[in-house]
Design an enzyme around this catalytic site. Structure first.
Site, PDB file in Angstrom:
ATOM      1  N   ILE A 196       0.885  -1.161   0.000  1.00 14.83           N
ATOM      2  CA  ILE A 196       0.000   0.000   0.000  1.00 14.83           C
ATOM      3  C   ILE A 196       0.927   1.216   0.000  1.00 14.83           C
ATOM      4  O   ILE A 196       1.926   1.249   0.717  1.00 14.83           O
ATOM      5  CB  ILE A 196      -0.941   0.001   1.229  1.00 14.83           C
ATOM      6  CG1 ILE A 196      -1.888   1.205   1.223  1.00 14.83           C
ATOM      7  CG2 ILE A 196      -0.171  -0.042   2.548  1.00 14.83           C
ATOM      8  CD1 ILE A 196      -2.962   1.131   2.328  1.00 14.83           C
ATOM      9  N   SER A 197       0.618   2.203  -0.839  1.00 19.34           N
ATOM     10  CA  SER A 197       1.514   3.352  -0.967  1.00 19.34           C
ATOM     11  C   SER A 197       1.626   4.127   0.346  1.00 19.34           C
ATOM     12  O   SER A 197       0.709   4.149   1.159  1.00 19.34           O
ATOM     13  CB  SER A 197       1.013   4.293  -2.056  1.00 19.34           C
ATOM     14  OG  SER A 197       0.889   3.624  -3.287  1.00 19.34           O
ATOM     15  N   GLN A 198       2.767   4.783   0.473  1.00 17.78           N
ATOM     16  CA  GLN A 198       3.035   5.634   1.636  1.00 17.78           C
ATOM     17  C   GLN A 198       2.090   6.849   1.586  1.00 17.78           C
ATOM     18  O   GLN A 198       1.911   7.450   0.527  1.00 17.78           O
ATOM     19  CB  GLN A 198       4.485   6.095   1.497  1.00 17.78           C
ATOM     20  CG  GLN A 198       5.004   6.933   2.614  1.00 17.78           C
ATOM     21  CD  GLN A 198       6.350   7.555   2.246  1.00 17.78           C
ATOM     22  OE1 GLN A 198       6.869   7.323   1.150  1.00 17.78           O
ATOM     23  NE2 GLN A 198       6.890   8.331   3.146  1.00 17.78           N
TER      24      GLN A 198
END
Ligand code: SAH
Length: 225
Positions: free
Chosen positions: A73-75
């Protein structure tokens, strides 16, 4: 999961408390993110629902987290930054997203633009992301299981394109599917050398702005069941 526990997660109590979320927003603000609308959407989007329960207590750290299938999951910083860049010149109606993953960036975008078209190559990730968005009542998103290198030609052109996996080169199909004046935010490079680009379709050709060094998982080839 018990009903009570379920409700608790939804309301964001405990380790996913409002205070923890506020700290994240404060941090993003200090890092230079200044689009109030984007920050507000990040504040109200329950990121803990986009990761495994075992990782929920880390959901409001400013870090990428594993979501299975070698993906992350993206930052939050990157989600906010890419959203901000897309919206820099004003509101957008049609946005194409490549790399649905957990659906977190999708959920954030869906609250900032009129419609999101999201392509993912891993079917099970896509199915889970779909469920989460329905659960959050975010209905202005359509999903496609396919290869992001090809974009989604049938519904082109798009005013915005966001790619959440790193490409060796900017896919030609995505350039073709960008509307005049449209904006694409895409990480380009390989391994440790990756840069975030903002590409704008001008009257004649494209302009490119190199923004910052980034770290993404690779944009792979072909759909995967
Ligand atoms: N924005 C997502 C990040 C997911 S990581 C989130 O916040 O959860 C990148 C995603 O891109 C992965 O789900 C991966 O499966 C997907 N991906 C990689 N190559 C792709 C391709 N060619 N087409 C579509 N999706 C791709």
């Amino acid at each position: 999961m018990s009903r009570e526990h379920d409700d608790m997660l939804r309301r964001g109590i405990g380790m996913t408390s409002q205070r923890t979320r506020e700290r994240l927003i404060q941090r993003l603000y200090e890092e230079g993110l200044s689009n109030a609308k984007v920050l507000e959407v990040i504040r109200r989007t329950p990121r803990h629902l986009f990761v495994d329960e075992a990782l929920a207590h880390r959901a409001y750290e400013d870090t990428a987290l594993p979501i299975g299938h070698n993906q992350t999951i993206s930052q939050p910083y990157m989600v906010a930054r890419m959203s901000e860049l897309l919206l820099e010149a004003g509101p957008l109606d049609k946005v194409l997203e490549i790399g649905t993953g957990s659906g977190y960036q999708t959920a954030v975008l869906s609250q900032l633009v009129e419609r999101v078209f999201s392509v993912e190559r891993i079917k099970v990730l896509q199915d889970r992301a779909k469920e989460r968005l329905v659960e959050l009542n975010l209905r202005n998103v359509v999903f496609r299981w396919g290869d992001g290198w090809e974009g989604w030609p049938a519904l082109a052109p798009y005013n915005g394109i966001i790619v959440t996996a790193v490409a060796t080169d900017v896919p030609q199909a995505l350039l073709d599917q960008l509307a005049p004046g449209g904006r694409m935010v895409i990480p380009v490079g390989a391994g440790e050398v990756q840069q975030l680009l903002l590409i704008i379709r001008e009257e004649h050709g494209f302009s490119r702005r190199v923004l910052e060094a980034v770290r993404f998982v690779p944009l792979l080839n072909g759909p995967l069941a």
